[in-house]
Design a protein around this motif. Sequence first.
Motif, PDB file in Angstrom:
ATOM      1  N   ILE A 194      31.965  -5.539  35.406  1.00 59.14           N
ATOM      2  CA  ILE A 194      30.651  -5.499  34.754  1.00 59.14           C
ATOM      3  C   ILE A 194      30.649  -6.359  33.497  1.00 59.14           C
ATOM      4  O   ILE A 194      29.746  -7.161  33.261  1.00 59.14           O
ATOM      5  N   LEU A 195      31.706  -6.213  32.680  1.00 60.72           N
ATOM      6  CA  LEU A 195      31.741  -6.961  31.415  1.00 60.72           C
ATOM      7  C   LEU A 195      31.852  -8.464  31.669  1.00 60.72           C
ATOM      8  O   LEU A 195      31.204  -9.263  31.009  1.00 60.72           O
ATOM      9  N   ASN A 206      37.260  -6.736  25.269  1.00 61.99           N
ATOM     10  CA  ASN A 206      37.177  -5.764  24.199  1.00 61.99           C
ATOM     11  C   ASN A 206      37.528  -4.357  24.707  1.00 61.99           C
ATOM     12  O   ASN A 206      36.892  -3.814  25.602  1.00 61.99           O
ATOM     13  N   GLU A 232      37.277  -1.417  23.300  1.00 65.57           N
ATOM     14  CA  GLU A 232      36.299  -0.353  23.047  1.00 65.57           C
ATOM     15  C   GLU A 232      35.161  -0.415  24.066  1.00 65.57           C
ATOM     16  O   GLU A 232      34.628   0.611  24.471  1.00 65.57           O
ATOM     17  N   GLN A 233      34.791  -1.636  24.479  1.00 58.96           N
ATOM     18  CA  GLN A 233      33.760  -1.769  25.520  1.00 58.96           C
ATOM     19  C   GLN A 233      34.271  -1.211  26.847  1.00 58.96           C
ATOM     20  O   GLN A 233      33.556  -0.502  27.557  1.00 58.96           O
ATOM     21  N   PHE A 253      36.570   1.081  27.239  1.00 56.77           N
ATOM     22  CA  PHE A 253      36.680   2.531  27.113  1.00 56.77           C
ATOM     23  C   PHE A 253      35.299   3.191  27.265  1.00 56.77           C
ATOM     24  O   PHE A 253      35.147   4.177  27.982  1.00 56.77           O
ATOM     25  N   TYR A 254      34.314   2.596  26.617  1.00 56.61           N
ATOM     26  CA  TYR A 254      32.945   3.137  26.690  1.00 56.61           C
ATOM     27  C   TYR A 254      32.492   3.251  28.144  1.00 56.61           C
ATOM     28  O   TYR A 254      32.011   4.290  28.588  1.00 56.61           O
ATOM     29  N   LEU A 255      32.667   2.163  28.891  1.00 54.54           N
ATOM     30  CA  LEU A 255      32.236   2.177  30.297  1.00 54.54           C
ATOM     31  C   LEU A 255      33.039   3.189  31.105  1.00 54.54           C
ATOM     32  O   LEU A 255      32.504   3.866  31.978  1.00 54.54           O
ATOM     33  N   GLN A 256      34.330   3.311  30.796  1.00 59.41           N
ATOM     34  CA  GLN A 256      35.153   4.291  31.521  1.00 59.41           C
ATOM     35  C   GLN A 256      34.720   5.720  31.227  1.00 59.41           C
ATOM     36  O   GLN A 256      34.743   6.564  32.118  1.00 59.41           O
ATOM     37  N   THR A 257      34.299   5.990  29.976  1.00 57.77           N
ATOM     38  CA  THR A 257      33.860   7.358  29.670  1.00 57.77           C
ATOM     39  C   THR A 257      32.570   7.701  30.400  1.00 57.77           C
ATOM     40  O   THR A 257      32.144   8.841  30.415  1.00 57.77           O
TER      41      THR A 257
END
Lengths: 247, 206
Positions: free
Chosen positions: B180-181, B160, B162-163, B165-169
Amino acid sequence: MALLEIKDLHACVGEKEILKGVNLCFEPGEVHAIMGPNGCGKSTLSAVIAGHPSFQITQGDILFKGQSILNQTPDVRANKGIFLAFQHPVELPGVGLAQFLKTALNAKRSFLGQAQMDGVQFMKHMNLRAKALGITPDMLKRPVNVGFSGGEKKRLETFQMAMLEPDFCILDEMDSGLDVDALKVVGQGLSVMREPNRSFMIITHHDDLLQYIQPDKVSIMRDGQIVTTGGVDLVHQVEEQGYDHFR
Amino acid sequence: MIISDNRFFLSSTAGVVVERPASSKWIFQVSENGFLQGDFLQVNGDLDISVLLNGIDAKCELNCGYLLNDNNKINIKIHVEHKCSKTISNQQIRGLATGNGEACFNGTITIPHNSQKCDGHQNHRAVILSDTARVLSVPQLEIWADDVKCAHGSAIGPLNKEQLFYLQTRGLTESQARKILLSSFFNHFSSMEFDGIIQDWMAHYV
Ligand SMILES: Nc1ncnc2c1ncn2[C@@H]1O[C@H](COP(=O)(O)OP(=O)(O)O)[C@@H](O)[C@H]1O
Ligand SMILES: [Mg+2]
């Protein structure tokens, strides 16, 4: 020098242009509220600053601490000090919040050439901030954002921001879905973080959160552009008359 | 070391008769109050599991994982039959697929007319890591009783965005975020038997 400067920024998704020449400037220590009708591009602007890969920058630039960040990946931007608190935080099943924050915090520290935090230091750093924002030990063990209410997710975003201590904080509709008590907790959490070298970009539709963190500037966005910038009185104008007369 | 043989780990066989007519075929007969809990890790070939829940309050929890790479083919077939009232089943299947591999999951839950108050769950999730890997899911529900709970779900696709991207931010590199995912993906196993194998596989193929 401005902490973050956005110059004539144009951004597209596929053929569709969403940001149509945004100009904004954030001085160190400044709190700058951005208001605008649904769909005018506020979340897109936040995502573009953070480096979301879905948007193509077709023109303009974003300077952070004097350097263009357009060619940098989201993690590099984050480690340099940009933080995005999402309007709709995504769920991460199976990823524990505390564990993930420890990885994130140490990623930032190694990027900055600082020593890694050990378990004890990390727990101290975390417990202090968790307590201030009403985050329970149980919430820290649960997977990130999974099964939390809208308001709890917003509090967790604020908590992550407090943990990572960024220089530039983007809050995308942090106050949407918060009840009065949660708003107070988040508002106080933000006001504590206000510092001479830290700037805030606060996207909101209301005056509520801004009671806790008075903006120095307010900008109105419409259809992919900033149409007006002024002081706090703009917030009251919006609340009374809506966005229609800002062109 | 990347393994080439399939693995299993049975963490509970209380009240269960286990038959294994071939290396890839299992038949579990679960009697009243019995509890079957098993983890299976498949890297190649067939896995064929039949579970018969024969007595009241018989329960089974099957956790399957598969790691697909190169030109391998994996075929997982699970059939759970709720032969008695008040029986409970839960099948969780997780897969990672890369290379030119092909995986097929066939999951059937049968609840006959007389088996009331049963609860059957099945969930298959797979992450596809290459353009050429293929994963197929064929869930089949044969529910003849009325007073039962039954749910199945399937989600197959790339990681995913968006997941990620979230972790990268939050400062994680894309590769840290992927790891991690994907690691969190396999937390359904009841034991830690396969953790090392999965880590090695990811280090090699992700
Ligand atoms: N990934 C996307 N694909 C297509 N259109 C998008 C995408 N993201 C945003 N948009 C569109 O861009 C416009 C601005 O959206 P957004 O930035 O979310 O607005 P706001 O946050 O101000 O409500 C909307 O018309 C929205 O539908
Ligand atoms: Mg928005």
